[in-house]
Write a protein that holds these residues in place. Structure first.
Motif, PDB file in Angstrom:
ATOM      1  N   ARG A 285       2.877  -5.879  46.258  1.00 41.78           N
ATOM      2  CA  ARG A 285       2.777  -6.910  47.292  1.00 41.78           C
ATOM      3  C   ARG A 285       3.636  -6.486  48.467  1.00 41.78           C
ATOM      4  O   ARG A 285       4.783  -6.112  48.313  1.00 41.78           O
ATOM      5  N   ILE A 286       3.045  -6.551  49.654  1.00 43.03           N
ATOM      6  CA  ILE A 286       3.778  -6.219  50.877  1.00 43.03           C
ATOM      7  C   ILE A 286       4.815  -7.313  51.128  1.00 43.03           C
ATOM      8  O   ILE A 286       4.468  -8.485  51.230  1.00 43.03           O
ATOM      9  N   MET A 287       6.069  -6.903  51.201  1.00 42.23           N
ATOM     10  CA  MET A 287       7.148  -7.839  51.468  1.00 42.23           C
ATOM     11  C   MET A 287       7.357  -7.985  52.977  1.00 42.23           C
ATOM     12  O   MET A 287       7.588  -9.076  53.465  1.00 42.23           O
ATOM     13  N   SER A 288       7.281  -6.856  53.700  1.00 44.78           N
ATOM     14  CA  SER A 288       7.413  -6.902  55.160  1.00 44.78           C
ATOM     15  C   SER A 288       6.922  -5.591  55.759  1.00 44.78           C
ATOM     16  O   SER A 288       6.838  -4.576  55.083  1.00 44.78           O
ATOM     17  N   ALA A 289       6.587  -5.653  57.022  1.00 38.53           N
ATOM     18  CA  ALA A 289       6.223  -4.455  57.773  1.00 38.53           C
ATOM     19  C   ALA A 289       7.492  -3.922  58.411  1.00 38.53           C
ATOM     20  O   ALA A 289       8.267  -4.665  59.003  1.00 38.53           O
ATOM     21  N   LEU A 290       7.725  -2.629  58.261  1.00 43.51           N
ATOM     22  CA  LEU A 290       8.921  -2.002  58.817  1.00 43.51           C
ATOM     23  C   LEU A 290       8.615  -1.448  60.204  1.00 43.51           C
ATOM     24  O   LEU A 290       7.450  -1.185  60.528  1.00 43.51           O
ATOM     25  N   PRO A 291       9.642  -1.252  61.014  1.00 39.59           N
ATOM     26  CA  PRO A 291       9.413  -0.668  62.340  1.00 39.59           C
ATOM     27  C   PRO A 291       8.823   0.739  62.214  1.00 39.59           C
ATOM     28  O   PRO A 291       9.110   1.461  61.261  1.00 39.59           O
ATOM     29  N   GLU A 292       8.022   1.111  63.173  1.00 37.27           N
ATOM     30  CA  GLU A 292       7.405   2.433  63.175  1.00 37.27           C
ATOM     31  C   GLU A 292       8.493   3.493  63.314  1.00 37.27           C
ATOM     32  O   GLU A 292       9.414   3.355  64.117  1.00 37.27           O
ATOM     33  N   ALA A 293       8.402   4.550  62.498  1.00 32.93           N
ATOM     34  CA  ALA A 293       9.379   5.630  62.552  1.00 32.93           C
ATOM     35  C   ALA A 293       8.632   6.963  62.572  1.00 32.93           C
ATOM     36  O   ALA A 293       7.824   7.232  61.686  1.00 32.93           O
ATOM     37  N   GLN A 294       8.873   7.771  63.575  1.00 31.97           N
ATOM     38  CA  GLN A 294       8.277   9.091  63.721  1.00 31.97           C
ATOM     39  C   GLN A 294       6.748   9.038  63.678  1.00 31.97           C
ATOM     40  O   GLN A 294       6.100   9.881  63.077  1.00 31.97           O
ATOM     41  N   GLY A 295       6.170   8.007  64.253  1.00 32.80           N
ATOM     42  CA  GLY A 295       4.722   7.876  64.326  1.00 32.80           C
ATOM     43  C   GLY A 295       4.066   7.364  63.057  1.00 32.80           C
ATOM     44  O   GLY A 295       2.852   7.338  62.967  1.00 32.80           O
ATOM     45  N   LEU A 296       4.851   6.975  62.046  1.00 34.00           N
ATOM     46  CA  LEU A 296       4.311   6.481  60.785  1.00 34.00           C
ATOM     47  C   LEU A 296       4.543   4.986  60.649  1.00 34.00           C
ATOM     48  O   LEU A 296       5.633   4.495  60.932  1.00 34.00           O
ATOM     49  N   VAL A 297       3.514   4.283  60.217  1.00 32.10           N
ATOM     50  CA  VAL A 297       3.639   2.859  59.925  1.00 32.10           C
ATOM     51  C   VAL A 297       4.086   2.742  58.473  1.00 32.10           C
ATOM     52  O   VAL A 297       3.495   3.348  57.582  1.00 32.10           O
ATOM     53  N   ARG A 298       5.154   1.981  58.222  1.00 35.68           N
ATOM     54  CA  ARG A 298       5.705   1.850  56.877  1.00 35.68           C
ATOM     55  C   ARG A 298       5.813   0.378  56.507  1.00 35.68           C
ATOM     56  O   ARG A 298       5.914  -0.488  57.367  1.00 35.68           O
ATOM     57  N   TYR A 299       5.803   0.133  55.182  1.00 34.50           N
ATOM     58  CA  TYR A 299       5.905  -1.221  54.644  1.00 34.50           C
ATOM     59  C   TYR A 299       6.948  -1.253  53.539  1.00 34.50           C
ATOM     60  O   TYR A 299       7.171  -0.253  52.864  1.00 34.50           O
ATOM     61  N   ARG A 300       7.578  -2.417  53.377  1.00 32.35           N
ATOM     62  CA  ARG A 300       8.445  -2.661  52.224  1.00 32.35           C
ATOM     63  C   ARG A 300       7.563  -3.308  51.173  1.00 32.35           C
ATOM     64  O   ARG A 300       7.002  -4.376  51.402  1.00 32.35           O
ATOM     65  N   VAL A 301       7.406  -2.652  50.005  1.00 30.42           N
ATOM     66  CA  VAL A 301       6.461  -3.077  48.981  1.00 30.42           C
ATOM     67  C   VAL A 301       7.181  -3.252  47.650  1.00 30.42           C
ATOM     68  O   VAL A 301       8.025  -2.433  47.279  1.00 30.42           O
ATOM     69  N   ARG A 302       6.834  -4.334  46.925  1.00 28.13           N
ATOM     70  CA  ARG A 302       7.346  -4.549  45.570  1.00 28.13           C
ATOM     71  C   ARG A 302       6.159  -4.508  44.612  1.00 28.13           C
ATOM     72  O   ARG A 302       5.202  -5.241  44.766  1.00 28.13           O
ATOM     73  N   PHE A 303       6.253  -3.615  43.625  1.00 24.30           N
ATOM     74  CA  PHE A 303       5.183  -3.445  42.650  1.00 24.30           C
ATOM     75  C   PHE A 303       5.432  -4.293  41.415  1.00 24.30           C
ATOM     76  O   PHE A 303       6.567  -4.670  41.128  1.00 24.30           O
ATOM     77  N   GLU A 304       4.333  -4.558  40.690  1.00 23.54           N
ATOM     78  CA  GLU A 304       4.425  -5.313  39.441  1.00 23.54           C
ATOM     79  C   GLU A 304       5.381  -4.591  38.495  1.00 23.54           C
ATOM     80  O   GLU A 304       5.417  -3.369  38.465  1.00 23.54           O
TER      81      GLU A 304
ATOM     82  N   GLU B 238       8.486  -4.230  38.580  1.00 27.28           N
ATOM     83  CA  GLU B 238       9.651  -3.610  39.213  1.00 27.28           C
ATOM     84  C   GLU B 238      10.461  -4.696  39.901  1.00 27.28           C
ATOM     85  O   GLU B 238       9.896  -5.645  40.438  1.00 27.28           O
ATOM     86  N   ASN B 239      11.779  -4.549  39.885  1.00 34.01           N
ATOM     87  CA  ASN B 239      12.631  -5.550  40.516  1.00 34.01           C
ATOM     88  C   ASN B 239      13.314  -4.998  41.770  1.00 34.01           C
ATOM     89  O   ASN B 239      14.393  -5.430  42.142  1.00 34.01           O
ATOM     90  N   PHE B 240      12.682  -4.021  42.402  1.00 30.00           N
ATOM     91  CA  PHE B 240      13.202  -3.458  43.649  1.00 30.00           C
ATOM     92  C   PHE B 240      12.023  -3.159  44.578  1.00 30.00           C
ATOM     93  O   PHE B 240      10.874  -3.132  44.157  1.00 30.00           O
ATOM     94  N   ASP B 241      12.343  -2.960  45.848  1.00 29.61           N
ATOM     95  CA  ASP B 241      11.324  -2.681  46.851  1.00 29.61           C
ATOM     96  C   ASP B 241      11.271  -1.188  47.148  1.00 29.61           C
ATOM     97  O   ASP B 241      12.274  -0.492  47.033  1.00 29.61           O
TER      98      ASP B 241
END
Length: 95
Positions: free
Chosen positions: A29-48, A50-53
């Motif tokens: 599940r996407i927790m948040s969208a992170l700022p673009e870094a070096q031309g890449l779009v990144r997301y903070r994701v937590r998987f089933e 797992e207790n970390f992002d």
């Protein structure tokens, strides 16, 4: 400039073998969208199970197995307008 395809709350699946032997099982599940870094779009994701992002690149997401939620039109709200967005039961004050 790449655009964020997913938003908070969307469910995604990674492409196979993206993270090698540490590949998480199931969807995330996407927790948040992170700022673009070096031309890449990144997301903070937590998987089933797992207790970390994890920080996941948009290129690592399997777009055929993951679909973004349809966005509601501007002005549309799932709330009926009578309740507040503040939950008074969740507010804690110091004694």
């Amino acid at each position: 400039m790449p655009k964020h395809r997913y938003r908070s709350g969307d469910t995604i699946v990674l492409k196979s073998r993206v993270l090698g032997s540490i590949q998480p099982q199931g969807s995330g599940r996407i927790m948040s969208a992170l700022p673009e870094a070096q031309g890449l779009v990144r997301y903070r994701v937590r998987f089933e199970h797992e207790n970390f992002d994890r920080s996941i690149s948009q290129d690592d997401i399997d777009t055929t197995a993951s679909s973004p939620r349809t966005r509601e039109p501007q002005g549309a709200s799932p709330r009926d307008g009578t309740s507040s967005w503040i939950n008074p039961n969740a507010i804690r004050t110091r004694k």
